[in-house]
Design a protein around this motif. Structure first.
Motif, PDB file in Angstrom:
ATOM      1  N   ALA A 177       0.837  -1.206   0.000  1.00 16.38           N
ATOM      2  CA  ALA A 177       0.000   0.000   0.000  1.00 16.38           C
ATOM      3  C   ALA A 177       0.869   1.252   0.000  1.00 16.38           C
ATOM      4  N   ASP A 178       1.989   1.184   0.742  1.00 10.22           N
ATOM      5  CA  ASP A 178       2.918   2.314   0.782  1.00 10.22           C
ATOM      6  C   ASP A 178       3.524   2.559  -0.597  1.00 10.22           C
ATOM      7  N   HIS A 179       3.857   1.483  -1.276  1.00  9.46           N
ATOM      8  CA  HIS A 179       4.420   1.618  -2.621  1.00  9.46           C
ATOM      9  C   HIS A 179       3.396   2.209  -3.577  1.00  9.46           C
ATOM     10  N   ALA A 180       2.149   1.810  -3.433  1.00  9.01           N
ATOM     11  CA  ALA A 180       1.079   2.346  -4.283  1.00  9.01           C
ATOM     12  C   ALA A 180       0.941   3.856  -4.073  1.00  9.01           C
TER      13      ALA A 180
ATOM     14  N   GLN B 241       3.264   5.873  -2.853  1.00  3.92           N
ATOM     15  CA  GLN B 241       4.511   6.492  -3.333  1.00  3.92           C
ATOM     16  C   GLN B 241       4.483   6.643  -4.857  1.00  3.92           C
ATOM     17  N   LEU B 242       3.992   5.599  -5.530  1.00  8.79           N
ATOM     18  CA  LEU B 242       3.905   5.625  -6.989  1.00  8.79           C
ATOM     19  C   LEU B 242       2.885   6.657  -7.459  1.00  8.79           C
ATOM     20  N   ALA B 243       1.715   6.675  -6.824  1.00  4.85           N
ATOM     21  CA  ALA B 243       0.657   7.616  -7.209  1.00  4.85           C
ATOM     22  C   ALA B 243       1.102   9.061  -7.010  1.00  4.85           C
ATOM     23  N   SER B 244       1.744   9.326  -5.866  1.00  2.00           N
ATOM     24  CA  SER B 244       2.220  10.672  -5.565  1.00  2.00           C
ATOM     25  C   SER B 244       3.289  11.106  -6.575  1.00  2.00           C
ATOM     26  N   GLY B 245       4.245  10.212  -6.855  1.00  2.00           N
ATOM     27  CA  GLY B 245       5.311  10.535  -7.799  1.00  2.00           C
ATOM     28  C   GLY B 245       4.788  10.766  -9.203  1.00  2.00           C
ATOM     29  N   ALA B 246       3.861   9.911  -9.639  1.00  2.00           N
ATOM     30  CA  ALA B 246       3.285  10.062 -10.987  1.00  2.00           C
ATOM     31  C   ALA B 246       2.552  11.394 -11.099  1.00  2.00           C
ATOM     32  N   SER B 247       1.828  11.745 -10.041  1.00  2.00           N
ATOM     33  CA  SER B 247       1.100  13.023 -10.023  1.00  2.00           C
ATOM     34  C   SER B 247       2.070  14.198 -10.140  1.00  2.00           C
TER      35      SER B 247
ATOM     36  N   GLN C  80      -3.732   5.371 -14.355  1.00  2.00           N
ATOM     37  CA  GLN C  80      -4.976   4.623 -14.244  1.00  2.00           C
ATOM     38  C   GLN C  80      -4.782   3.429 -13.296  1.00  2.00           C
ATOM     39  N   PRO C  81      -5.866   2.976 -12.625  1.00  2.20           N
ATOM     40  CA  PRO C  81      -5.745   1.864 -11.671  1.00  2.20           C
ATOM     41  C   PRO C  81      -5.088   0.619 -12.269  1.00  2.20           C
ATOM     42  N   GLN C  82      -5.443   0.274 -13.505  1.00  2.00           N
ATOM     43  CA  GLN C  82      -4.874  -0.921 -14.129  1.00  2.00           C
ATOM     44  C   GLN C  82      -3.365  -0.750 -14.369  1.00  2.00           C
ATOM     45  N   GLN C  83      -2.975   0.461 -14.750  1.00  2.00           N
ATOM     46  CA  GLN C  83      -1.557   0.741 -14.955  1.00  2.00           C
ATOM     47  C   GLN C  83      -0.798   0.658 -13.641  1.00  2.00           C
ATOM     48  N   SER C  84      -1.374   1.228 -12.603  1.00  4.67           N
ATOM     49  CA  SER C  84      -0.745   1.193 -11.281  1.00  4.67           C
ATOM     50  C   SER C  84      -0.588  -0.246 -10.806  1.00  4.67           C
ATOM     51  N   ASP C  85      -1.641  -1.054 -10.990  1.00  9.71           N
ATOM     52  CA  ASP C  85      -1.590  -2.462 -10.564  1.00  9.71           C
ATOM     53  C   ASP C  85      -0.458  -3.204 -11.276  1.00  9.71           C
ATOM     54  N   LYS C  86      -0.314  -2.962 -12.586  1.00 12.73           N
ATOM     55  CA  LYS C  86       0.724  -3.667 -13.346  1.00 12.73           C
ATOM     56  C   LYS C  86       2.124  -3.179 -12.969  1.00 12.73           C
ATOM     57  N   LEU C  87       2.265  -1.889 -12.734  1.00 14.38           N
ATOM     58  CA  LEU C  87       3.565  -1.363 -12.323  1.00 14.38           C
ATOM     59  C   LEU C  87       3.985  -1.949 -10.974  1.00 14.38           C
ATOM     60  N   LEU C  88       3.025  -2.080 -10.064  1.00 17.53           N
ATOM     61  CA  LEU C  88       3.339  -2.642  -8.744  1.00 17.53           C
ATOM     62  C   LEU C  88       3.600  -4.147  -8.837  1.00 17.53           C
TER      63      LEU C  88
ATOM     64  N   ASP D 178      11.379   0.331  -1.803  1.00 22.60           N
ATOM     65  CA  ASP D 178      10.997   1.753  -1.737  1.00 22.60           C
ATOM     66  C   ASP D 178      11.833   2.570  -2.720  1.00 22.60           C
ATOM     67  N   GLU D 179      13.126   2.252  -2.736  1.00 20.93           N
ATOM     68  CA  GLU D 179      14.041   2.959  -3.627  1.00 20.93           C
ATOM     69  C   GLU D 179      13.771   2.584  -5.086  1.00 20.93           C
ATOM     70  N   MET D 180      13.331   1.341  -5.317  1.00 23.62           N
ATOM     71  CA  MET D 180      13.005   0.906  -6.683  1.00 23.62           C
ATOM     72  C   MET D 180      11.871   1.741  -7.276  1.00 23.62           C
ATOM     73  N   VAL D 181      10.925   2.149  -6.435  1.00 21.96           N
ATOM     74  CA  VAL D 181       9.797   2.950  -6.935  1.00 21.96           C
ATOM     75  C   VAL D 181      10.313   4.235  -7.570  1.00 21.96           C
ATOM     76  N   SER D 182      11.193   4.938  -6.859  1.00 22.48           N
ATOM     77  CA  SER D 182      11.690   6.214  -7.392  1.00 22.48           C
ATOM     78  C   SER D 182      12.742   6.012  -8.474  1.00 22.48           C
ATOM     79  N   ARG D 183      13.720   5.128  -8.202  1.00 22.10           N
ATOM     80  CA  ARG D 183      14.864   5.020  -9.116  1.00 22.10           C
ATOM     81  C   ARG D 183      14.575   4.212 -10.376  1.00 22.10           C
ATOM     82  N   HIS D 184      13.544   3.396 -10.356  1.00 16.02           N
ATOM     83  CA  HIS D 184      13.208   2.605 -11.531  1.00 16.02           C
ATOM     84  C   HIS D 184      11.851   2.993 -12.134  1.00 16.02           C
ATOM     85  N   LEU D 185      10.783   2.917 -11.337  1.00 19.58           N
ATOM     86  CA  LEU D 185       9.450   3.209 -11.885  1.00 19.58           C
ATOM     87  C   LEU D 185       9.307   4.684 -12.265  1.00 19.58           C
ATOM     88  N   LEU D 186       9.533   5.567 -11.309  1.00 15.06           N
ATOM     89  CA  LEU D 186       9.320   6.997 -11.581  1.00 15.06           C
ATOM     90  C   LEU D 186      10.360   7.550 -12.555  1.00 15.06           C
ATOM     91  N   ASP D 187      11.593   7.067 -12.446  1.00 12.76           N
ATOM     92  CA  ASP D 187      12.630   7.500 -13.386  1.00 12.76           C
ATOM     93  C   ASP D 187      12.225   7.151 -14.811  1.00 12.76           C
TER      94      ASP D 187
END
Length: 211
Positions: free
Chosen positions: A2-5, A7-13, A20-28, A50-59
């Motif tokens: 849930a924390d990663h979700a 973190q991902l939503a906040s960073g994407a924003s 989209q929810p389906q995109q978020s689900d697949k990224l997680l 946690d670091e993977m979210v920023s350094r890989h997904l958001l990057d």
């Protein structure tokens, strides 16, 4: 998770991306696979999810506005950054992910199957050995090599319409100066990636002469 979700939503924003929810689900789900397989396959030096979210997904998400056109090649894709992330976000575009490391391409093939990414293709070979029927619209690399090597090794896979997108840290003045004469910098963008410290740049290159 849930924390990663969050973190991902906040960073994407912050990046201006409407996730989209389906995109978020697949990224997680991809993040979960990357974390699991990384323990045995050494896909990335980043160990903390946690670091993977920023350094890989958001990057990877930070270059999304620049990824236009039908067919893309991600060279030296490794654990799938940015290729997997872009394939999740752009289901109507096709992404080829190439790596010469068999363990990494086995992981990428598993990601394709588990996430149902029909718009993703995996190649296990050296980039010089790849043969295609028509040029790619765009070619990406994230820490694959110096700019000169990147464009030289992939020049046969593009044409004057192709855009080469190189993800870099500090702006690479020396690498730009050493590029082949038939390639030019079309534009550069300084990227601000939520949660990432340090400089991030995207360089967009074009071929000026097809020889």
């Amino acid at each position: 998770m849930a924390d990663h979700a969050a973190q991902l939503a906040s960073g994407a924003s912050q990046l201006g991306i409407d996730l989209q929810p389906q995109q978020s689900d697949k990224l997680l789900a991809y993040l979960g696979l990357l974390n699991k397989w990384n323990k045995a396959y050494n896909l990335t030096a980043v160990r903390d999810p946690d670091e993977m979210v920023s350094r890989h997904l958001l990057d990877s998400l930070s270059i999304l506005p620049f990824v236009q056109g039908e067919t893309w090649l991600d060279v030296g894709s490794g654990g799938g950054m940015p290729g997997v992330i872009l394939a999740i976000m752009c289901p109507d575009q096709h992404f080829s992910l190439l790596d010469s490391n068999g363990k990494k391409t086995r992981f990428l093939t598993q990601v394709k199957l588990e996430l149902g990414l029909d718009n993703l293709q995996v190649f296990n070979c050296r980039v010089e050995a790849l043969e295609v029927d028509k040029p790619f619209t765009g070619i990406t690399s994230r820490a694959f090599s110096a700019l000169g090597d990147f464009v030289d090794k992939t020049r046969q896979l593009g044409n004057a319409e192709t855009r080469w997108l190189a993800m870099k840290g500090v702006y690479p003045e020396d690498e730009l100066a050493a590029m082949p004469v038939d390639f030019t910098l079309e534009r550069s963008a300084e990227l601000s990636v939520p949660g990432c410290v340090g400089h991030r740049h995207l360089l967009i290159l074009r071929r000026t002469d097809q020889g």
